[in-house]
Design an enzyme around this catalytic site. Sequence first.
Site, PDB file in Angstrom:
ATOM      1  N   GLY A 239       0.739  -1.313   0.033  1.00  0.00           N
ATOM      2  CA  GLY A 239       0.011   0.267   0.103  1.00  0.00           C
ATOM      3  C   GLY A 239       0.831   1.292   0.204  1.00  0.00           C
ATOM      4  O   GLY A 239       0.162   2.252   0.487  1.00  0.00           O
ATOM      5  N   THR A 240       1.881   1.263  -0.717  1.00  0.00           N
ATOM      6  CA  THR A 240       2.634   2.457  -0.773  1.00  0.00           C
ATOM      7  C   THR A 240       2.032   3.588  -1.498  1.00  0.00           C
ATOM      8  O   THR A 240       2.212   4.837  -1.294  1.00  0.00           O
ATOM      9  CB  THR A 240       4.203   2.520  -1.110  1.00  0.00           C
ATOM     10  OG1 THR A 240       4.184   1.988  -2.441  1.00  0.00           O
ATOM     11  CG2 THR A 240       4.957   1.560  -0.195  1.00  0.00           C
ATOM     12  N   ASN A 241       1.460   2.918  -2.687  1.00  0.00           N
ATOM     13  CA  ASN A 241       0.469   4.140  -3.359  1.00  0.00           C
ATOM     14  C   ASN A 241      -0.697   4.296  -2.909  1.00  0.00           C
ATOM     15  O   ASN A 241      -0.856   5.683  -3.014  1.00  0.00           O
ATOM     16  CB  ASN A 241       0.219   3.404  -4.571  1.00  0.00           C
ATOM     17  CG  ASN A 241       1.162   3.241  -5.704  1.00  0.00           C
ATOM     18  OD1 ASN A 241       1.697   4.153  -6.418  1.00  0.00           O
ATOM     19  ND2 ASN A 241       1.665   1.935  -5.909  1.00  0.00           N
TER      20      ASN A 241
ATOM     21  N   ASN B 277      -5.938   2.658 -12.929  1.00  0.00           N
ATOM     22  CA  ASN B 277      -4.965   1.520 -12.423  1.00  0.00           C
ATOM     23  C   ASN B 277      -3.629   2.174 -12.549  1.00  0.00           C
ATOM     24  O   ASN B 277      -3.375   2.796 -13.499  1.00  0.00           O
ATOM     25  CB  ASN B 277      -4.923   0.237 -13.148  1.00  0.00           C
ATOM     26  CG  ASN B 277      -4.045  -0.804 -12.882  1.00  0.00           C
ATOM     27  OD1 ASN B 277      -3.924  -1.140 -11.533  1.00  0.00           O
ATOM     28  ND2 ASN B 277      -3.402  -1.301 -13.728  1.00  0.00           N
TER      29      ASN B 277
ATOM     30  N   HIS C 270       0.166   1.124 -13.347  1.00  0.00           N
ATOM     31  CA  HIS C 270       0.921  -0.212 -13.974  1.00  0.00           C
ATOM     32  C   HIS C 270       2.501   0.524 -14.087  1.00  0.00           C
ATOM     33  O   HIS C 270       2.675   1.485 -14.534  1.00  0.00           O
ATOM     34  CB  HIS C 270       0.492  -0.639 -15.228  1.00  0.00           C
ATOM     35  CG  HIS C 270       1.324  -1.664 -15.857  1.00  0.00           C
ATOM     36  ND1 HIS C 270       1.222  -3.001 -15.281  1.00  0.00           N
ATOM     37  CD2 HIS C 270       2.304  -1.767 -16.656  1.00  0.00           C
ATOM     38  CE1 HIS C 270       1.996  -3.957 -15.812  1.00  0.00           C
ATOM     39  NE2 HIS C 270       2.834  -3.256 -16.683  1.00  0.00           N
TER      40      HIS C 270
ATOM     41  N   ASP D  72      -4.536  -4.113 -18.972  1.00  0.00           N
ATOM     42  CA  ASP D  72      -3.822  -2.877 -19.216  1.00  0.00           C
ATOM     43  C   ASP D  72      -4.031  -2.408 -20.609  1.00  0.00           C
ATOM     44  O   ASP D  72      -2.950  -1.738 -21.005  1.00  0.00           O
ATOM     45  CB  ASP D  72      -2.319  -3.341 -19.219  1.00  0.00           C
ATOM     46  CG  ASP D  72      -1.733  -3.761 -17.474  1.00  0.00           C
ATOM     47  OD1 ASP D  72      -2.603  -3.345 -16.867  1.00  0.00           O
ATOM     48  OD2 ASP D  72      -0.895  -4.654 -17.469  1.00  0.00           O
TER      49      ASP D  72
ATOM     50  N   GLU E  23       9.910   7.787  -8.084  1.00  0.00           N
ATOM     51  CA  GLU E  23      10.068   8.850  -8.830  1.00  0.00           C
ATOM     52  C   GLU E  23       8.691   8.928  -9.868  1.00  0.00           C
ATOM     53  O   GLU E  23       8.390   9.881 -10.444  1.00  0.00           O
ATOM     54  CB  GLU E  23      11.125   8.589  -9.897  1.00  0.00           C
ATOM     55  CG  GLU E  23      12.431   8.680  -9.110  1.00  0.00           C
ATOM     56  CD  GLU E  23      13.700   8.621  -9.988  1.00  0.00           C
ATOM     57  OE1 GLU E  23      13.472   8.381 -11.261  1.00  0.00           O
ATOM     58  OE2 GLU E  23      14.742   8.629  -9.410  1.00  0.00           O
TER      59      GLU E  23
ATOM     60  N   GLU F 192       5.294   6.301  -9.650  1.00  0.00           N
ATOM     61  CA  GLU F 192       4.047   5.864  -9.436  1.00  0.00           C
ATOM     62  C   GLU F 192       3.331   6.851  -8.162  1.00  0.00           C
ATOM     63  O   GLU F 192       2.163   7.084  -8.447  1.00  0.00           O
ATOM     64  CB  GLU F 192       3.976   4.364  -8.690  1.00  0.00           C
ATOM     65  CG  GLU F 192       4.317   3.426  -9.770  1.00  0.00           C
ATOM     66  CD  GLU F 192       4.376   2.019  -9.240  1.00  0.00           C
ATOM     67  OE1 GLU F 192       3.647   1.627  -8.294  1.00  0.00           O
ATOM     68  OE2 GLU F 192       5.430   1.299  -9.689  1.00  0.00           O
TER      69      GLU F 192
END
Length: 197
Positions: free
Chosen positions: A12-14, A108, A110, A151, A179, A181
Site C-alpha cells: 500500500g505505498t501507492n 489503475n 502499472h 492494461d 519517481e 507511481e
Amino acid sequence: MLKVVVLVSGGGTNLQAIIDKVQDGTVTNTEIVGVISNNYGVKSLERAEKAGIDNKVVAPKDYPDRASFNKALLAALDSYDPDLIVLAGFLVVIPEIVIQKYEGKIINIHPSLIPSFCGTGYYGLRVHEAALARGVKVSGATVHFVDAGTDTGPIILQKAVNVLPGDTPEILQRRIMEEAEWVILPQAIDMIANNKI
Ligand code: GRF
C-alpha cells in the site's frame, strides 16, 4: 467532492501516497471513502486504519466460487457509492460485473510505460525483470482507465524513469515507485476530481 475507493492487495505505498497528498492538499476535491483489500493482515489496511479510513477485506477464500466473490466485491464497492475506483497494487482481475457498472470510473497504476511490459503475467517484480532482461534504458509507470482487457484501457498519465547500471528488479521497482507511481497516481486523481480529463 470526488468519492474515491482504493483497492489494494499488499504494502500500500501507492495508497499512502494518495492519503498523504489528499491530507497535504496536493490532491483537491477528493475524499477517500474506503479501502478494500482482497487479503487479510496486509500493511495497506493498517495505513487505512491509521488515516481513519473505513476499510474491509473481501477475500476469494471466503466464498464458495468466483461468481460469489465477484458479487461480494461489487456489493462492497456499491456500499461506498464511489465516483472513482483506484486500483493501487490490486492483484485481482476486475470482474466484468464491476467493469460494466463502473465503466470509465476505474483507474489503475502499472509499473511500466504501456504498451511495454504489460498484459497478462506482467505484475509485481516480473515487470521489472522483463524490462531488465530486454535491456531497456528507460522504464516508468502508467496510469490508465480500466476496461475489459488487461492494461489496455485509455492512458491518462505516464512518467519515464531511467534504468541505471547495476539495477536489480527490486532497485528498479523502488525507483519507479518513488519517481513515478507515487507522483502520477495522485496527480491523475486530482485531475479527475477537478474535471481536467
Ligand atoms: C506497484 O508497483 C504497482 O504499480 C503494482 O503493484 C505495486 C503495488 O505496490 N501494480 P504498493 O502496494 O502500492 O506498495
